[in-house]
Design a protein around this motif. Structure first.
Motif, PDB file in Angstrom:
ATOM      1  N   ARG A 195       0.828  -1.207   0.000  1.00 10.04           N
ATOM      2  CA  ARG A 195       0.000   0.000   0.000  1.00 10.04           C
ATOM      3  C   ARG A 195       0.867   1.264   0.000  1.00 10.04           C
ATOM      4  N   VAL A 196       1.884   1.278   0.867  1.00 14.69           N
ATOM      5  CA  VAL A 196       2.755   2.445   0.962  1.00 14.69           C
ATOM      6  C   VAL A 196       3.588   2.596  -0.316  1.00 14.69           C
ATOM      7  N   ARG A 197       4.128   1.483  -0.833  1.00 13.79           N
ATOM      8  CA  ARG A 197       4.961   1.563  -2.044  1.00 13.79           C
ATOM      9  C   ARG A 197       4.151   2.079  -3.230  1.00 13.79           C
ATOM     10  N   SER A 198       2.928   1.619  -3.316  1.00 14.04           N
ATOM     11  CA  SER A 198       2.071   2.033  -4.428  1.00 14.04           C
ATOM     12  C   SER A 198       1.749   3.526  -4.328  1.00 14.04           C
ATOM     13  N   SER A 199       1.471   3.998  -3.110  1.00 10.13           N
ATOM     14  CA  SER A 199       1.158   5.408  -2.906  1.00 10.13           C
ATOM     15  C   SER A 199       2.402   6.275  -3.128  1.00 10.13           C
ATOM     16  N   PHE A 200       3.521   5.810  -2.587  1.00 11.75           N
ATOM     17  CA  PHE A 200       4.787   6.551  -2.729  1.00 11.75           C
ATOM     18  C   PHE A 200       5.120   6.774  -4.206  1.00 11.75           C
ATOM     19  N   ALA A 201       4.833   5.764  -5.023  1.00 13.79           N
ATOM     20  CA  ALA A 201       5.148   5.851  -6.459  1.00 13.79           C
ATOM     21  C   ALA A 201       4.326   6.924  -7.158  1.00 13.79           C
ATOM     22  N   LYS A 202       3.195   7.303  -6.541  1.00 12.97           N
ATOM     23  CA  LYS A 202       2.350   8.366  -7.126  1.00 12.97           C
ATOM     24  C   LYS A 202       2.823   9.765  -6.748  1.00 12.97           C
ATOM     25  N   GLN A 203       3.760   9.857  -5.803  1.00 14.36           N
ATOM     26  CA  GLN A 203       4.207  11.174  -5.341  1.00 14.36           C
ATOM     27  C   GLN A 203       5.252  11.721  -6.300  1.00 14.36           C
ATOM     28  N   GLY A 204       4.810  12.622  -7.174  1.00 14.40           N
ATOM     29  CA  GLY A 204       5.749  13.231  -8.111  1.00 14.40           C
ATOM     30  C   GLY A 204       6.938  13.864  -7.419  1.00 14.40           C
ATOM     31  N   LEU A 205       6.695  14.500  -6.256  1.00 11.89           N
ATOM     32  CA  LEU A 205       7.786  15.206  -5.584  1.00 11.89           C
ATOM     33  C   LEU A 205       8.908  14.269  -5.153  1.00 11.89           C
ATOM     34  N   MET A 206       8.530  13.076  -4.698  1.00 14.55           N
ATOM     35  CA  MET A 206       9.581  12.152  -4.234  1.00 14.55           C
ATOM     36  C   MET A 206      10.522  11.780  -5.389  1.00 14.55           C
ATOM     37  N   ALA A 207       9.955  11.542  -6.569  1.00  7.31           N
ATOM     38  CA  ALA A 207      10.795  11.243  -7.738  1.00  7.31           C
ATOM     39  C   ALA A 207      11.646  12.457  -8.104  1.00  7.31           C
ATOM     40  N   THR A 208      11.021  13.627  -8.042  1.00  8.67           N
ATOM     41  CA  THR A 208      11.739  14.859  -8.397  1.00  8.67           C
ATOM     42  C   THR A 208      12.934  15.096  -7.462  1.00  8.67           C
ATOM     43  N   LEU A 209      12.750  14.768  -6.185  1.00  4.04           N
ATOM     44  CA  LEU A 209      13.828  14.953  -5.211  1.00  4.04           C
ATOM     45  C   LEU A 209      14.853  13.819  -5.264  1.00  4.04           C
ATOM     46  N   GLY A 210      14.509  12.741  -5.963  1.00  6.91           N
ATOM     47  CA  GLY A 210      15.386  11.574  -5.979  1.00  6.91           C
ATOM     48  C   GLY A 210      15.285  10.750  -4.711  1.00  6.91           C
TER      49      GLY A 210
END
Lengths: 150, 150, 150, 150
Positions: free
Chosen positions: B13-28
């Motif tokens: 559940r957390v991994r799936s939600s985390f993958a939707k967070q554009g900011l987390m990818a943007t920050l690396g």
């Protein structure tokens, strides 16, 4: 020195420092206004700064709110000082969505070592502005530490 | 249901939600660990997430610290709920620099509506780990609001 | 100097300062334990420190929590310094009621000027202890200011 | 209902609840003003509410600041609700001393469950007023819980 020059110098100082902040460019944030004790920073909601529900991430909101508070404080610090955030608290009042997110930082009280600043964050949508977050931050004037200026 | 399955489900559940967070990818930022009531998120210092002195920006530190707190809270919420941060405070203890910044979020107390979580942020450098920030956050379980799940 | 003497001196310093706090006597608060970087303060719920629903007032809870944080910080400060709170945040997790309210303050990080401390507040009832509040505070070491010592 | 009656009712509700707060009487605090979304509380510095340097204790300042925020929130809550503080943060800007300490609480945003309020605390001395503390608090409207009304 004339008041106008002070403001101009303060603005140049903040603009120059803001330009060095890789994160602000990465978030697409722009420095809108600088006045003595006040700074406004804005960003546009995009998927690259979103959280999982599609709103702007609280971290991105906090980043511009903290930066607005910090630079508001810097405008009142001596030229020899750099500014560091020692703590902030942010209350998130409504989802960050709309055409534009605007953070308006103001100094509440400036001291020799510590400054308290407060930032209101608004979401603009269809010409309307809504308060979505409120941040209070303690900023520290740092002197003579390697690499810490402005 | 077995404990192991619960953990696995919570992690998914957390991994799936985390993958939707554009900011987390943007920050690396990367999701390192998920356990019931605990989440670890890391990022590597780069110029694209810096403040003006070259350290990782307090906004980026706050973003992963808030996210770790939020997902730690989510692991203990019902499947029907989404999580929103209502407020957080962060104390910044030392400049964020080093090989890797790691945020470890833990639930302090979970309630039906509100959960308190705390995140410690460490800077890792040459195999040593140093506490650089401490965040406390109030997370809200939101039910039945359009677009807010997980 | 031996470790035992240091503790004894730190305890004497805190006990002497605590005795000067009119508010602690007014609230009926007692200084329970002092160790390097840690202080415990307690009080008994009475109508004279209540809020409108009969629970111990958040202000009284905050007062002992802040004091425990401040004295925990003081134990690690030079003898010439006085301690002042510059800010604190408290999350109130459950109503403060029971036989006894106990605040346990601990230093998270002590610096030359600023110290971060955290206090957990527990309500004891029928031999059981429950976390009811969590405070984080920034304490400042003040040197050479009139009237500010310990 | 007329606006004037609403205010009168809100004031009566707050005054009645304030009178039940043992701590306010113990601190010598007085309820000065009540308006929709705003409450003012004052106290006079005395040794019985001091910290170790003779200033008013941060805990006493916090107590009236939190109470002003809470009652400001209550004035906008339904008659069936009670108010509880879930968290607050206070920045202490200068020692609390003078003739009178005045806390002015105002609602920033009221929601169905959560309300954000802010309190400015001033020290009055020789006819001058100085901002000495700033508090932000999250207040919760509690319905149908035993013993929690107003």
């Amino acid at each position: 020195m004339h008041q106008t020059e002070q403001v101009a110098d303060g603005e140049e100082r903040v603009r120059s420092s803001f330009a060095k902040q890789g994160l602000m460019a990465t978030l697409g944030a722009t420095l809108e206004k600088v006045s003595p004790g006040g700074v406004e920073i804005a960003l546009r909601p995009t998927p690259s700064i979103s959280q999982q529900h599609g709103f702007v991430h609280a971290g991105a909101v906090s980043a511009i709110a903290d930066t607005a508070a910090g630079y508001a404080a810097l405008t009142l610090m001596p030229a020899s000082a750099g500014v560091l955030t020692t703590e902030f608290k942010i209350n998130l009042l409504a989802p960050a969505k709309g055409d534009r997110i605007v953070a308006t930082g103001k100094v509440v009280k400036s001291g020799r070592t510590l400054t308290l600043a407060q930032t209101e964050v608004f979401a603009e949508n269809d010409g309307q502005s809504k308060l979505i977050a409120l941040l209070t931050a303690t900023l520290m004037a740092v002197q003579g530490r390697d690499g810490v200026s402005d």
